[in-house]
Design a protein around this motif. Sequence first.
Motif, PDB file in Angstrom:
ATOM      1  N   ILE A 160       1.273  -1.390   0.128  1.00 29.27           N
ATOM      2  CA  ILE A 160       0.045  -0.335   0.065  1.00 29.27           C
ATOM      3  C   ILE A 160       0.453   1.363   0.049  1.00 29.27           C
ATOM      4  N   THR A 197      -1.837   1.337  -5.105  1.00 27.84           N
ATOM      5  CA  THR A 197      -2.036   0.149  -4.691  1.00 27.84           C
ATOM      6  C   THR A 197      -1.245  -0.921  -5.303  1.00 27.84           C
ATOM      7  N   ASN A 246      -5.119   4.613  -5.868  1.00 23.93           N
ATOM      8  CA  ASN A 246      -5.496   4.728  -4.512  1.00 23.93           C
ATOM      9  C   ASN A 246      -7.223   5.125  -4.617  1.00 23.93           C
TER      10      ASN A 246
END
Length: 399
Positions: free
Chosen positions: A237, A242, A256
Amino acid sequence: MTKTGNAAIDAEMPTPIQSLGDLEQFWQQTLDWIGSHYLSIAIACASGALIIALLYGLRMLGTRLCRREHLGHWSRIIGRAIARTNIFFIVMLAARLVSGYATPPAVVAGTIGFLFTVATAVQAALWVRELIIGIVEHRAGEEDGVSSSTLGSAIGIIRLLVTAVCFIVATLLILDNIGVNITGLVASLGIGGIAIGLAAQGIFSDLFASLAIIFDKPFRRGDTVKWDQTTGTVESIGLKTTRLRSTAGEEVVISNTNLLNKELHNLAHTLRRRATLMLSVTYQTPPDVCRRIPEMVKAIVTAHDKAVFLHCCMVNFAPSSLDYELLFDVLDEDGEVFNSARHDICIAILETFAKEGIEFAYPTQTTFTAAPDGRMIMPYPEPAGPSDKPSRKAATPPA
């Protein structure tokens, strides 16, 4: 101090030192005040020293609270904020509390009030900063699925933003209290903030989405998630993207913002997984056997220690099959356990149907041909009768 617009009131309000003449006046009035009020000053100093000692002890108590893990996170956060209490603020608070008893001259009282305002504004900024950062760090500290570099970067950005906002507000309060018109400055800061926000809208969008993932925890590293048409395991992350490892093996990089804008299924937090199977048997299956199929399947599912039977029933007369729907749950969140249980149940159904002579259907089609008079014609030649048999007599050879 801000001006009220009333000359009589402003004349009564104490003002801090603003020029060299004020400094000389301050010195002379201080000497005169000490000479005439030495007993009150001594009592005020003793009281101030006692207040400073109490406040310093409170600060030491905050330092100890930071080390007490068993008291919970709130005691550590509050203790951390108390431990950041500035010595200058403690001294100025004590001076402000006891200054009224010693009846200092206006210049001295104004200087104490000004310094107290500055110390209070700075100290309030420090307290708010420590409380916010403490809460954020506690919330992020529970996240074991985020890499340390990502978490450190996120905390660093939050710390920078919170520090900037707190001390900008403290500076504006100090400038306002010394009589500076801050209206234009506030307007300039607002316009500048809007311009920066519009220019870096995409970056800030992904950044705040990353912070939402870190602190709200919709998933962790190692979780299996389903997003749009992609199913995979979360590998990292980041502050902007991600990364997922899909079931096909390739790495999928998703921003994201896009990740949070669509419905996300976290398969790792499934306490039970549901399997749906369609069992199709042929139309040649006798009705009494069809009636017993649900009981056969139920016995197979309930015999498995990880499976919970829900229902099995005929749901459709398909073009070439009788369709049964089977639903059962596997009481485990591990995907491999679910696949193994489903495999075992499918093999057991296959074995049971083979013993009972139940055939699985496959797509078939039957064609019927009719004569002009409507009579059905077989798709193969009819067998010849006795009269239609050829003579066994040998043919006479030609002359």
